[in-house]
Design a protein around this motif. Structure first.
Motif, PDB file in Angstrom:
ATOM      1  N   VAL A  96      -6.549  -1.323  -1.389  1.00 34.29           N
ATOM      2  CA  VAL A  96      -6.235  -1.316  -2.753  1.00 34.29           C
ATOM      3  C   VAL A  96      -5.396  -2.400  -2.271  1.00 34.29           C
ATOM      4  O   VAL A  96      -5.090  -2.679  -1.691  1.00 34.29           O
ATOM      5  N   LEU A  97      -6.048  -3.713  -3.921  1.00 33.40           N
ATOM      6  CA  LEU A  97      -5.492  -5.114  -3.900  1.00 33.40           C
ATOM      7  C   LEU A  97      -4.082  -4.531  -5.240  1.00 33.40           C
ATOM      8  O   LEU A  97      -4.089  -3.897  -6.394  1.00 33.40           O
ATOM      9  N   GLY A  98      -2.671  -4.771  -4.908  1.00 33.46           N
ATOM     10  CA  GLY A  98      -1.567  -4.197  -6.121  1.00 33.46           C
ATOM     11  C   GLY A  98      -0.772  -5.067  -6.090  1.00 33.46           C
ATOM     12  O   GLY A  98      -0.945  -6.853  -4.956  1.00 33.46           O
ATOM     13  N   GLY A  99       0.583  -5.345  -6.802  1.00 39.11           N
ATOM     14  CA  GLY A  99       0.861  -6.348  -6.768  1.00 39.11           C
ATOM     15  C   GLY A  99       2.799  -5.161  -7.026  1.00 39.11           C
ATOM     16  O   GLY A  99       3.625  -6.203  -7.510  1.00 39.11           O
ATOM     17  N   TYR A 100       2.952  -4.769  -5.858  1.00 37.91           N
ATOM     18  CA  TYR A 100       4.172  -3.787  -5.971  1.00 37.91           C
ATOM     19  C   TYR A 100       4.953  -4.402  -4.704  1.00 37.91           C
ATOM     20  O   TYR A 100       6.016  -4.468  -4.707  1.00 37.91           O
ATOM     21  N   GLY A 101       4.812  -5.314  -4.109  1.00 34.96           N
ATOM     22  CA  GLY A 101       5.387  -6.792  -3.867  1.00 34.96           C
ATOM     23  C   GLY A 101       5.967  -5.917  -2.114  1.00 34.96           C
ATOM     24  O   GLY A 101       5.380  -5.804  -1.160  1.00 34.96           O
ATOM     25  N   TRP A 102       7.440  -6.584  -2.253  1.00 38.16           N
ATOM     26  CA  TRP A 102       7.704  -6.529  -0.502  1.00 38.16           C
ATOM     27  C   TRP A 102       8.258  -5.380  -0.019  1.00 38.16           C
ATOM     28  O   TRP A 102       9.286  -5.346  -0.661  1.00 38.16           O
ATOM     29  N   GLN A 103       7.470  -4.728   0.380  1.00 35.77           N
ATOM     30  CA  GLN A 103       8.195  -3.554   0.843  1.00 35.77           C
ATOM     31  C   GLN A 103       7.045  -2.604   1.290  1.00 35.77           C
ATOM     32  O   GLN A 103       5.694  -2.799   1.639  1.00 35.77           O
ATOM     33  N   THR A 104       7.200  -1.358   2.380  1.00 37.53           N
ATOM     34  CA  THR A 104       6.373  -1.444   3.760  1.00 37.53           C
ATOM     35  C   THR A 104       5.259  -0.267   3.115  1.00 37.53           C
ATOM     36  O   THR A 104       4.646   0.182   3.595  1.00 37.53           O
ATOM     37  N   TYR A 105       6.045   0.887   1.434  1.00 37.71           N
ATOM     38  CA  TYR A 105       5.056   1.854   0.879  1.00 37.71           C
ATOM     39  C   TYR A 105       5.331   1.666  -0.083  1.00 37.71           C
ATOM     40  O   TYR A 105       6.336   1.014  -0.738  1.00 37.71           O
ATOM     41  N   ALA A 106       4.853   2.362  -1.460  1.00 36.51           N
ATOM     42  CA  ALA A 106       4.867   2.284  -2.974  1.00 36.51           C
ATOM     43  C   ALA A 106       4.339   3.603  -3.100  1.00 36.51           C
ATOM     44  O   ALA A 106       3.347   3.770  -2.949  1.00 36.51           O
ATOM     45  N   THR A 107       4.561   4.056  -4.276  1.00 38.49           N
ATOM     46  CA  THR A 107       4.037   4.860  -4.557  1.00 38.49           C
ATOM     47  C   THR A 107       3.871   4.603  -6.006  1.00 38.49           C
ATOM     48  O   THR A 107       4.672   4.077  -7.341  1.00 38.49           O
ATOM     49  N   VAL A 108       2.621   4.897  -6.360  1.00 44.03           N
ATOM     50  CA  VAL A 108       2.009   3.406  -7.278  1.00 44.03           C
ATOM     51  C   VAL A 108       1.226   4.091  -8.000  1.00 44.03           C
ATOM     52  O   VAL A 108       0.308   4.887  -7.973  1.00 44.03           O
ATOM     53  N   SER A 109       0.878   4.108  -9.876  1.00 43.62           N
ATOM     54  CA  SER A 109       0.085   4.478 -10.471  1.00 43.62           C
ATOM     55  C   SER A 109      -1.456   4.167  -9.844  1.00 43.62           C
ATOM     56  O   SER A 109      -1.423   2.683  -9.973  1.00 43.62           O
ATOM     57  N   ALA A 110      -2.384   4.860 -10.317  1.00 43.36           N
ATOM     58  CA  ALA A 110      -3.762   4.273 -10.056  1.00 43.36           C
ATOM     59  C   ALA A 110      -4.492   3.300 -10.397  1.00 43.36           C
ATOM     60  O   ALA A 110      -5.447   2.064 -10.223  1.00 43.36           O
ATOM     61  N   LYS A 111      -3.732   3.081 -12.093  1.00 37.08           N
ATOM     62  CA  LYS A 111      -4.943   2.327 -12.824  1.00 37.08           C
ATOM     63  C   LYS A 111      -3.768   0.787 -12.035  1.00 37.08           C
ATOM     64  O   LYS A 111      -4.398  -0.222 -12.754  1.00 37.08           O
ATOM     65  N   THR A 112      -2.657   0.665 -11.234  1.00 33.53           N
ATOM     66  CA  THR A 112      -1.577  -0.866 -11.358  1.00 33.53           C
ATOM     67  C   THR A 112      -2.650  -1.051 -10.224  1.00 33.53           C
ATOM     68  O   THR A 112      -2.728  -2.374  -9.536  1.00 33.53           O
ATOM     69  N   VAL A 113      -3.569  -0.776  -9.423  1.00 27.91           N
ATOM     70  CA  VAL A 113      -4.140  -1.331  -8.148  1.00 27.91           C
ATOM     71  C   VAL A 113      -6.023  -1.442  -8.389  1.00 27.91           C
ATOM     72  O   VAL A 113      -6.827  -0.790  -9.392  1.00 27.91           O
ATOM     73  N   ARG A 114      -6.836  -2.011  -7.764  1.00 27.98           N
ATOM     74  CA  ARG A 114      -8.238  -2.112  -7.404  1.00 27.98           C
ATOM     75  C   ARG A 114      -8.837  -2.090  -6.486  1.00 27.98           C
ATOM     76  O   ARG A 114      -7.851  -2.574  -4.948  1.00 27.98           O
ATOM     77  N   ARG A 115     -10.014  -1.212  -6.192  1.00 29.31           N
ATOM     78  CA  ARG A 115     -10.779  -0.812  -4.336  1.00 29.31           C
ATOM     79  C   ARG A 115     -10.012  -2.601  -3.825  1.00 29.31           C
ATOM     80  O   ARG A 115     -11.307  -3.566  -5.053  1.00 29.31           O
ATOM     81  N   ILE A 116     -10.919  -2.522  -2.623  1.00 32.36           N
ATOM     82  CA  ILE A 116     -11.170  -3.349  -1.976  1.00 32.36           C
ATOM     83  C   ILE A 116     -12.313  -3.125  -1.127  1.00 32.36           C
ATOM     84  O   ILE A 116     -12.702  -2.149  -0.089  1.00 32.36           O
ATOM     85  N   ASP A 117     -13.276  -3.909  -0.520  1.00 32.54           N
ATOM     86  CA  ASP A 117     -14.501  -3.507   0.008  1.00 32.54           C
ATOM     87  C   ASP A 117     -14.097  -4.075   1.072  1.00 32.54           C
ATOM     88  O   ASP A 117     -14.419  -5.798   0.851  1.00 32.54           O
ATOM     89  N   PRO A 118     -14.010  -3.398   2.110  1.00 32.77           N
ATOM     90  CA  PRO A 118     -13.466  -4.466   3.970  1.00 32.77           C
ATOM     91  C   PRO A 118     -15.120  -4.814   4.036  1.00 32.77           C
ATOM     92  O   PRO A 118     -15.245  -5.766   4.957  1.00 32.77           O
TER      93      PRO A 118
END
Length: 343
Positions: A96-118
């Motif tokens: 996924v692509l998100g905007g949670y920034g400079w941290q090694t993990y994040a618990t985020v709302s699914a609405k704030t990220v989008r899937r990436i096709d590798p």
């Protein structure tokens, strides 16, 4: 990188910088990873982005995005891997692509990220040529710059992440492309690898205004401004009738403690009936699918090349960011934090 004792490493804004940021501006912390609730994801950071605009958000002043909060992690683009999902729209192992920034993990709302096709392109390109970087170049140049075949397009910060994409798109459109950069290595890359018609070093022995006169004998029709300052002062003097100036960034002034006072642009715009328009990529958010589709086609057809500077290690994030202001990077600057757990 495995989850260590359920802890998340973060880099937070410790104090607002005066002038150029340094390591004292930031603080490294560890915090427990939050439990995943309904509609949320636990994401492991694989790549994170460092960008010049982040400097502006470190100051407490009005801008197009809110200032960073003291004591909170630096926000920015991240490519991550879903480790746990409580959302029907995502599964463990999704990228996924998100905007949670400079941290090694994040618990985020699914609405704030989008899937990436590798399978479409390397994961890192979602933060660069197929992400905000490429979209900034695409919309800024084509919607505001509107280059025509045979016109002269000049780009400051041409060896940066946005600048090199702008130059390549301008070449696709048939323009004569001149880049401005800061080292022989970058000049060589722009000409020999990306196909720029000419490139100028603003640190060279020849004064910039003379180098521009040689490289742009017929003047400048489009100036894509990433830098501002004295470089832009020189380019504005060579604008042609009806020239267009997409105003993307002003990296030369981001660390100044007092306002930059230089050549005022109004006269050059007036006498040439020229347009200067500032923009941010989110202005075009509704058209992102259009831009990504076109960029991907150019990448897949080898008309558009991507260049990244990737530094390994979360502990190198601040060094990677500070290097932006001394011109260390060629193309998009990223930090690789971890490998995927699979594939």
């Amino acid at each position: 990188m495995e989850i260590e004792n359920g802890m998340n490493q973060q880099i937070i804004l410790k104090q607002r910088p005066s002038g150029t940021p340094n390591t004292d501006t930031f603080e490294w912390t560890k915090t427990p990873i939050s439990a995943v609730q309904e509609g949320q994801l636990l994401v492991k950071t694989l790549y994170l982005s460092v960008d010049p605009y982040m400097r502006g958000r470190m100051s407490d002043r009005k801008s197009y995005v809110p200032s960073y909060e003291l004591g909170k992690p630096i926000e920015g683009g991240v490519v991550g891997e879903v480790l746990e999902s409580q959302s029907p729209d995502f599964h463990k192992g999704d990228f996924v692509l998100g905007g949670y920034g400079w941290q090694t993990y994040a618990t985020v709302s699914a609405k704030t990220v989008r899937r990436i096709d590798p399978t479409l392109a390397p994961l890192s390109t979602a933060l660069g040529i197929l992400g905000m970087t490429g979209l900034t170049a695409y919309f800024g140049l084509l919607d505001i710059g509107r280059p025509q075949a045979g016109e002269t397009v000049v780009i400051s910060g041409a060896a940066g992440a946005v600048g090199m994409v702008v130059g390549q798109i301008a070449k696709i459109k048939g323009a004569h492309v001149v880049g401005i950069a800061g080292s022989t290595k970058k000049i060589d890359y722009l000409i020999n690898e990306l196909g720029f018609d000419s490139a100028i070093s603003y640190k060279g022995d020849i004064p910039l205004h003379k180098a521009l006169a040689t490289a742009c004998p017929h003047g400048v029709d489009v100036y894509f401004d990433n830098v501002g300052g004295e470089i832009s002062d020189a380019v504005l003097r060579r604008l042609n009738k009806g020239a267009r100036v997409p105003l993307c960034g002003q990296i030369s002034s981001y660390n100044l403690e007092k306002p930059d006072i230089g050549v005022r642009p109004q006269t050059f715009l007036l006498i040439n009936s020229a347009l200067m328009q500032g923009f941010i990529v989110s202005d075009f958010a509704k058209r992102f699918p259009e831009g990504i589709k076109e960029l991907a086609q150019w990448v897949n057809s080898k008309q558009l090349k991507s260049q990244e500077t990737i530094i390994d290690g979360f502990d190198q994030t601040v060094n990677a960011f500070l290097g932006l202001f001394t011109g260390d990077n060629l193309g998009k600057q990223l930090v690789k934090v971890a490998d995927p757990s699979h594939g």
